[in-house]
Design a protein around this motif. Structure first.
Motif, PDB file in Angstrom:
ATOM      1  N   LEU A  18      22.679 -23.715  18.513  1.00  0.00           N
ATOM      2  CA  LEU A  18      21.477 -23.327  18.182  1.00  0.00           C
ATOM      3  C   LEU A  18      20.469 -24.394  18.347  1.00  0.00           C
ATOM      4  O   LEU A  18      19.215 -24.197  18.801  1.00  0.00           O
ATOM      5  N   ALA A  19      20.768 -25.821  18.459  1.00  0.00           N
ATOM      6  CA  ALA A  19      19.833 -26.739  18.776  1.00  0.00           C
ATOM      7  C   ALA A  19      19.411 -26.767  20.101  1.00  0.00           C
ATOM      8  O   ALA A  19      18.303 -27.088  20.682  1.00  0.00           O
ATOM      9  N   ALA A  20      20.427 -26.542  20.801  1.00  0.00           N
ATOM     10  CA  ALA A  20      20.417 -26.313  22.414  1.00  0.00           C
ATOM     11  C   ALA A  20      19.309 -25.209  22.981  1.00  0.00           C
ATOM     12  O   ALA A  20      18.870 -25.219  23.875  1.00  0.00           O
ATOM     13  N   SER A  21      19.103 -24.034  22.081  1.00  0.00           N
ATOM     14  CA  SER A  21      18.690 -22.966  22.547  1.00  0.00           C
ATOM     15  C   SER A  21      17.288 -22.730  21.549  1.00  0.00           C
ATOM     16  O   SER A  21      17.466 -22.612  20.454  1.00  0.00           O
ATOM     17  N   PRO A  22      16.321 -23.248  22.021  1.00  0.00           N
ATOM     18  CA  PRO A  22      15.015 -23.013  21.085  1.00  0.00           C
ATOM     19  C   PRO A  22      14.823 -21.574  20.621  1.00  0.00           C
ATOM     20  O   PRO A  22      14.325 -21.252  19.591  1.00  0.00           O
ATOM     21  N   PHE A  23      15.163 -20.542  21.483  1.00  0.00           N
ATOM     22  CA  PHE A  23      15.091 -19.151  21.053  1.00  0.00           C
ATOM     23  C   PHE A  23      15.580 -18.932  19.903  1.00  0.00           C
ATOM     24  O   PHE A  23      15.381 -18.261  18.793  1.00  0.00           O
ATOM     25  N   LEU A  24      17.113 -19.220  19.989  1.00  0.00           N
ATOM     26  CA  LEU A  24      18.080 -19.058  18.659  1.00  0.00           C
ATOM     27  C   LEU A  24      17.504 -19.943  17.517  1.00  0.00           C
ATOM     28  O   LEU A  24      17.587 -19.449  16.502  1.00  0.00           O
ATOM     29  N   PHE A  25      17.220 -21.187  17.639  1.00  0.00           N
ATOM     30  CA  PHE A  25      16.645 -22.029  16.552  1.00  0.00           C
ATOM     31  C   PHE A  25      15.446 -21.267  16.137  1.00  0.00           C
ATOM     32  O   PHE A  25      15.303 -21.159  14.940  1.00  0.00           O
ATOM     33  N   GLU A  26      14.671 -20.845  16.769  1.00  0.00           N
ATOM     34  CA  GLU A  26      13.352 -20.137  16.258  1.00  0.00           C
ATOM     35  C   GLU A  26      13.581 -18.788  15.552  1.00  0.00           C
ATOM     36  O   GLU A  26      12.986 -18.595  14.553  1.00  0.00           O
ATOM     37  N   ALA A  27      14.557 -18.257  16.098  1.00  0.00           N
ATOM     38  CA  ALA A  27      14.999 -16.995  15.373  1.00  0.00           C
ATOM     39  C   ALA A  27      15.363 -17.201  14.065  1.00  0.00           C
ATOM     40  O   ALA A  27      15.157 -16.401  13.036  1.00  0.00           O
ATOM     41  N   LEU A  28      16.404 -18.213  14.078  1.00  0.00           N
ATOM     42  CA  LEU A  28      16.883 -18.498  12.668  1.00  0.00           C
ATOM     43  C   LEU A  28      15.807 -18.991  11.539  1.00  0.00           C
ATOM     44  O   LEU A  28      15.679 -18.504  10.482  1.00  0.00           O
ATOM     45  N   ARG A  29      14.840 -19.723  12.084  1.00  0.00           N
ATOM     46  CA  ARG A  29      13.730 -20.330  11.409  1.00  0.00           C
ATOM     47  C   ARG A  29      13.034 -19.107  10.973  1.00  0.00           C
ATOM     48  O   ARG A  29      12.631 -18.852   9.563  1.00  0.00           O
ATOM     49  N   TRP A  30      12.575 -18.269  11.681  1.00  0.00           N
ATOM     50  CA  TRP A  30      11.678 -16.923  11.546  1.00  0.00           C
ATOM     51  C   TRP A  30      12.463 -15.840  10.578  1.00  0.00           C
ATOM     52  O   TRP A  30      11.836 -15.585   9.607  1.00  0.00           O
ATOM     53  N   CYS A  31      13.766 -15.845  10.542  1.00  0.00           N
ATOM     54  CA  CYS A  31      14.448 -15.300   9.445  1.00  0.00           C
ATOM     55  C   CYS A  31      14.373 -15.716   8.186  1.00  0.00           C
ATOM     56  O   CYS A  31      14.333 -15.074   7.379  1.00  0.00           O
ATOM     57  N   GLY A  32      14.400 -16.988   8.097  1.00  0.00           N
ATOM     58  CA  GLY A  32      14.177 -17.628   6.887  1.00  0.00           C
ATOM     59  C   GLY A  32      12.795 -17.657   6.369  1.00  0.00           C
ATOM     60  O   GLY A  32      12.748 -17.488   5.045  1.00  0.00           O
ATOM     61  N   VAL A  33      11.591 -17.582   7.198  1.00  0.00           N
ATOM     62  CA  VAL A  33      10.378 -17.411   6.810  1.00  0.00           C
ATOM     63  C   VAL A  33      10.097 -16.202   6.385  1.00  0.00           C
ATOM     64  O   VAL A  33       9.683 -15.797   5.243  1.00  0.00           O
ATOM     65  N   THR A  34      10.913 -15.190   6.922  1.00  0.00           N
ATOM     66  CA  THR A  34      10.666 -13.662   6.439  1.00  0.00           C
ATOM     67  C   THR A  34      11.310 -13.594   5.136  1.00  0.00           C
ATOM     68  O   THR A  34      10.864 -12.861   4.182  1.00  0.00           O
ATOM     69  N   TYR A  35      12.677 -14.131   5.035  1.00  0.00           N
ATOM     70  CA  TYR A  35      13.381 -14.132   3.740  1.00  0.00           C
ATOM     71  C   TYR A  35      12.520 -14.518   2.490  1.00  0.00           C
ATOM     72  O   TYR A  35      12.465 -13.772   1.588  1.00  0.00           O
ATOM     73  N   LEU A  36      11.997 -15.769   2.611  1.00  0.00           N
ATOM     74  CA  LEU A  36      11.394 -16.425   1.510  1.00  0.00           C
ATOM     75  C   LEU A  36      10.069 -15.618   1.229  1.00  0.00           C
ATOM     76  O   LEU A  36       9.605 -15.557   0.130  1.00  0.00           O
ATOM     77  N   THR A  37       9.503 -15.112   2.242  1.00  0.00           N
ATOM     78  CA  THR A  37       8.177 -14.266   2.064  1.00  0.00           C
ATOM     79  C   THR A  37       8.387 -13.144   1.306  1.00  0.00           C
ATOM     80  O   THR A  37       7.665 -12.812   0.456  1.00  0.00           O
ATOM     81  N   TYR A  38       9.565 -12.394   1.785  1.00  0.00           N
ATOM     82  CA  TYR A  38      10.038 -11.288   0.709  1.00  0.00           C
ATOM     83  C   TYR A  38      10.150 -11.650  -0.583  1.00  0.00           C
ATOM     84  O   TYR A  38       9.848 -10.728  -1.341  1.00  0.00           O
ATOM     85  N   LEU A  39      10.904 -12.831  -0.842  1.00  0.00           N
ATOM     86  CA  LEU A  39      11.126 -13.183  -2.199  1.00  0.00           C
ATOM     87  C   LEU A  39       9.720 -13.353  -3.106  1.00  0.00           C
ATOM     88  O   LEU A  39       9.739 -13.178  -4.043  1.00  0.00           O
ATOM     89  N   ALA A  40       8.838 -14.054  -2.453  1.00  0.00           N
ATOM     90  CA  ALA A  40       7.544 -14.494  -2.821  1.00  0.00           C
ATOM     91  C   ALA A  40       6.996 -13.329  -3.197  1.00  0.00           C
ATOM     92  O   ALA A  40       6.209 -13.168  -4.362  1.00  0.00           O
ATOM     93  N   ILE A  41       6.746 -12.214  -2.433  1.00  0.00           N
ATOM     94  CA  ILE A  41       5.914 -11.014  -2.705  1.00  0.00           C
ATOM     95  C   ILE A  41       6.753 -10.483  -3.606  1.00  0.00           C
ATOM     96  O   ILE A  41       5.857  -9.890  -4.464  1.00  0.00           O
ATOM     97  N   ARG A  42       7.965 -10.212  -3.665  1.00  0.00           N
ATOM     98  CA  ARG A  42       8.464  -9.749  -5.074  1.00  0.00           C
ATOM     99  C   ARG A  42       8.077 -10.287  -6.284  1.00  0.00           C
ATOM    100  O   ARG A  42       8.153  -9.847  -7.306  1.00  0.00           O
ATOM    101  N   MET A  43       8.238 -11.449  -6.486  1.00  0.00           N
ATOM    102  CA  MET A  43       7.915 -12.491  -7.566  1.00  0.00           C
ATOM    103  C   MET A  43       6.504 -12.221  -7.975  1.00  0.00           C
ATOM    104  O   MET A  43       6.250 -12.086  -9.251  1.00  0.00           O
ATOM    105  N   ILE A  44       5.680 -12.202  -6.988  1.00  0.00           N
ATOM    106  CA  ILE A  44       4.186 -12.186  -7.267  1.00  0.00           C
ATOM    107  C   ILE A  44       3.851 -10.718  -7.774  1.00  0.00           C
ATOM    108  O   ILE A  44       3.137 -10.314  -8.804  1.00  0.00           O
TER     109      ILE A  44
END
Length: 196
Positions: A58-84
């Motif tokens: 994952l560290a050697a592949s910027p694409f995979l690293f970014e994909a993992l990061r954006w999955c996390g961003v999407t998931y946290l955004t989903y939880l935030a929207i539900r709470m709000i």
């Protein structure tokens, strides 16, 4: 020395700690502790992935690293929207002390999709390993120290936030405010992860 090095990182608020605080606000101490257990399961998974070499991939592949990061961003955004939305609509969303599978699973997902956990195992942990000693035993010991510190600090924060939240009156209006604050914290965590 390893504990002294990672402790400031553990104490720095990130998505995982913010998620636990949000659970403490909306669901109390039990929800915070379950969320903490889920986050620790995510860290243990990171340790296993690092031992298997997946973290290096994952560290050697910027694409995979970014994909993992954006999955996390999407998931946290989903939880935030539900709470709000819960705060606006005045309806609870099952983030309470009795929702043990939800708190645990959400905690796991929050930490698993946070690539910074993998970076601890790639960038910091190897610097404290002695090549002349058994690598697997050292990795297990150092990973245990990291996960243990996280469990203690995050658990203490969760209990403290839950105690502060309990001081307020337990009315529907208080729950709406708590949900709104928790949603705002999760949104902040999503933005922080997106910008990192």
């Amino acid at each position: 020395m390893f504990a002294a090095t990672v402790l400031p990182l553990v104490c720095t608020p990130g998505p995982d700690l913010i998620y636990i605080a949000a659970q403490a606000l909306s669901g109390g101490r039990k929800a915070a502790l379950r969320a903490n257990a889920g986050v620790m399961l995510g860290y243990v998974t990171h340790a296993v992935l690092a031992a298997l070499g997946v973290a290096a991939l994952l560290a050697a592949s910027p694409f995979l690293f970014e994909a993992l990061r954006w999955c996390g961003v999407t998931y946290l955004t989903y939880l935030a929207i539900r709470m709000i939305w819960s705060a606006i609509a005045g309806k609870g969303i099952s983030m309470n002390p009795n929702a043990s599978p939800a708190s645990l699973a959400r905690g796991f997902m929050t930490s698993f999709f946070n690539p910074k956990g993998l970076l601890v195992y790639l960038a910091i942990l190897p610097n404290f390993m002695n090549p002349g000693e058994p690598i697997a035993q050292q990795a297990i010991l150092l990973s245990g120290v990291f996960v243990g510190l996280c469990a203690l600090v995050y658990g203490a924060v969760g209990i403290a936030v839950a105690a502060i939240g309990r001081v307020g009156t337990v009315r529907a209006s208080y729950q709406r405010v708590a949900d709104g604050i928790a949603g705002g914290l999760l949104a902040f965590a999503a933005v922080s992860m997106a910008r990192s």
